[in-house]
Design a protein around this motif. Sequence first.
Motif, mmCIF file in Angstrom:
data_model
loop_
_atom_site.group_PDB
_atom_site.id
_atom_site.type_symbol
_atom_site.label_atom_id
_atom_site.label_comp_id
_atom_site.label_asym_id
_atom_site.label_seq_id
_atom_site.Cartn_x
_atom_site.Cartn_y
_atom_site.Cartn_z
ATOM 1 N N ARG A 120 1.257 6.981 1.191
ATOM 2 C CA ARG A 120 0.739 8.131 1.923
ATOM 3 C C ARG A 120 0.189 7.644 3.269
ATOM 4 O O ARG A 120 -0.654 6.744 3.323
ATOM 5 N N THR A 140 -12.567 0.723 5.221
ATOM 6 C CA THR A 140 -11.426 1.571 4.863
ATOM 7 C C THR A 140 -11.486 1.860 3.378
ATOM 8 O O THR A 140 -11.502 0.935 2.578
ATOM 9 N N THR A 141 -11.528 3.106 3.028
ATOM 10 C CA THR A 141 -11.550 3.505 1.617
ATOM 11 C C THR A 141 -10.520 4.598 1.411
ATOM 12 O O THR A 141 -10.738 5.752 1.775
ATOM 13 N N GLY A 142 -9.373 4.254 0.884
ATOM 14 C CA GLY A 142 -8.336 5.224 0.660
ATOM 15 C C GLY A 142 -7.759 5.737 1.943
ATOM 16 O O GLY A 142 -7.629 5.021 2.903
ATOM 17 N N ILE A 143 -7.423 6.993 1.968
ATOM 18 C CA ILE A 143 -6.722 7.571 3.120
ATOM 19 C C ILE A 143 -7.656 7.887 4.254
ATOM 20 O O ILE A 143 -7.257 8.012 5.394
ATOM 21 N N THR A 152 -3.647 5.643 9.185
ATOM 22 C CA THR A 152 -4.281 5.265 7.916
ATOM 23 C C THR A 152 -3.258 5.347 6.792
ATOM 24 O O THR A 152 -2.426 6.263 6.762
ATOM 25 N N ASP A 153 -3.295 4.370 5.873
ATOM 26 C CA ASP A 153 -2.431 4.435 4.677
ATOM 27 C C ASP A 153 -3.271 4.101 3.457
ATOM 28 O O ASP A 153 -4.424 3.686 3.557
ATOM 29 N N ASP A 154 -2.690 4.311 2.291
ATOM 30 C CA ASP A 154 -3.386 4.033 1.025
ATOM 31 C C ASP A 154 -2.767 2.841 0.323
ATOM 32 O O ASP A 154 -2.745 2.759 -0.901
ATOM 33 N N ARG A 166 -7.241 2.127 -3.949
ATOM 34 C CA ARG A 166 -6.731 0.993 -3.192
ATOM 35 C C ARG A 166 -7.443 0.953 -1.831
ATOM 36 O O ARG A 166 -7.766 1.982 -1.246
ATOM 37 N N GLY A 199 -6.396 0.193 1.190
ATOM 38 C CA GLY A 199 -5.666 0.807 2.289
ATOM 39 C C GLY A 199 -5.871 0.071 3.620
ATOM 40 O O GLY A 199 -6.589 -0.916 3.709
ATOM 41 N N ARG A 258 -4.621 7.758 -5.381
ATOM 42 C CA ARG A 258 -4.492 6.357 -5.020
ATOM 43 C C ARG A 258 -5.654 5.869 -4.157
ATOM 44 O O ARG A 258 -5.559 4.845 -3.513
ATOM 45 N N GLU A 259 -6.749 6.629 -4.105
ATOM 46 C CA GLU A 259 -7.846 6.266 -3.214
ATOM 47 C C GLU A 259 -8.572 5.007 -3.650
ATOM 48 O O GLU A 259 -9.377 4.472 -2.920
#
Length: 624
Positions: free
Chosen positions: A506, A576-579, A523-525, A601, A603, A598-599
């Motif tokens: 995402r 960075t925490t998730g998206i 931003t990615d996850d 991870r 990211g 998937r938050e």
Amino acid sequence: MWQKMLLAYSLPLILLILVVLLCATMYLRSRTETEVRAGAVQAQIQADSFLSQYLESMDFILQQLQGNRDLEELLADSQTASSGSKNLMEEYREYYSLNYIFQKAEVDNNGYRVGMYVPDEALYAINQYHFFPASAMQTADRPEVLEQTLRSGQSAYRIMTMKESGNPNTSQAYLTELAPIVITEPSGLVRFYPVQVGVRAAQLRQILRNARTIEGSLLFLSDEEGHVLLSTEEEEDAENNLAVLAPAAKDWTIVTVGSDQYYSLTHLLSVNGWSLVSLIPVTRFRRQFRWLSWMFGVMVLLLVAATAGISYVVARYYSNRIVFLNERMKDVQSGEITAHTRISLPVEGSHDEMDTLYRNFDYMIEEVQKLLKAQYRLGRTVSETEMKALQAQINPHFLYNTLDLINWGAMDYGADEVASLARNLGQFYRLSLNHGRSAITIDDELRHVQSYINIENAHYGGRIELQLAVPDEIREYACLNITLQPFVENSIVHGMGDHADIRGCRICIDAELQDGDILFTVTDDGPGIDSDTAQNIVTAKPGSGNKGFGIGNVNFRIKLCYGDSYGVTYLPPEETTGILQEDDRERRSPVCQEPNEREHRPGTRVRIRIQALHLEELEKLVGA
């Protein structure tokens, strides 16, 4: 030819001589003028010293008279105040007492005249030496202003005429300071007795004349209101002309008095702020520098004659040698380019520049032959390069046309996925190449990213989700071509590509305007990257072989275009925490705020800062 060489040699030298002499003359003139002006200023300062001494003494004597208790008591005596009730003896006694006070003041202050204005009915009002009738004040300049000033308790200056001591038939003009002595009678009636202290105007006029540094100069002294009190000229018409001039004159500006022009220089007296103005005749002032003009003319004639003579000799010498070389060049011009004839020097044993030119002439011919051959080979190389360039222009169009044929063919056979893939691939390459231009609108850049995601989803089975939170007003701006796609590609390759356990990806692209800049956030996850890896990716140089070459190239291009304050920044993993970060959720579009499973991870989040420019401005900046 020698005539041209003569001009070529002599004219620059003559011009140089003229410039040097002119600069020297201007310098000398400036120094002389500065000294003359400084002399005029110094003369005014000296005149100020003398005049101020006289004026301070007048003011001191006047204060003594105003503070004289005997004088006040005589004037306050009721019999003195009511002259109509006094007999001859009383008036004589009063005259004698007052006259004694004024005589003593004159004896104590030699060179000054003191006196007082008394009522016209007083018998001694006709004295005309120490005593004057009050009506005589009407003959002074601006009598109404004078009376108003005295009644307000202030002093005033006027030019007054008084009889000479020992010679009552002659009179002299005096610069006089007048001030009132105020007496209040028991009945409440207030009487003003003007007293005056004067100094001969001729003495002050001589001070002004001594301050003239150039013959024919005019000097005048004016009060705070611009009224001329004294001048070097005794004629009344001249002083009237100066009175008109006084308020408008400025330092070293040209003014006109009558039919003559003068430089004006104003100095304020230190004692009371009066203006001491010097009018220096323009013609006589400039006459001070006439000797410089004569000297300049004589030196120019002598140096020009010497320069012309020397230039003639040198021109004839070199022109003969140039004619000799010119004959050889005509031989070459007629076609003898392959000839190898050595030139014989006209003067044996000489080694100047012309000799070197002779010796290198044959070598030049050989080099010309080599250049002709190299030019022939270069022509063939240029033709081949132009052909390759033409092919390079044809190939992209051939690719676009082929993809369009695949798209239409797939649609005809119902292969919608193949048609979509062909359309996205065609759009991807069109926006990538961008007709060879480096600038693209942000809207087209986002379409380029979307095309790339559509192509990758065909490979990953639609497991890639792209979220765009870019307002329409930002889409109208421009950026460098292929600015965002490398970051999206990194998210996919180092996410799903390198980790088989990650089944989906995402990605969110956000943008905002901040202080005239555009701040992108990608931003990615995915699994995220450590700070060392992020630093290596950002600082990777083009051609270094690093796997982060795409990101490093984008960072390099941004800094090269916009400056070192712009570029790419990877946020540390702990930020960075998730998206999406918590501090960004309130600011960003709801599109980037949707929760996902998937938050957990870490990211990756990257910020790209560029300058907010429209397409025409950016193309002008990069020179597209």
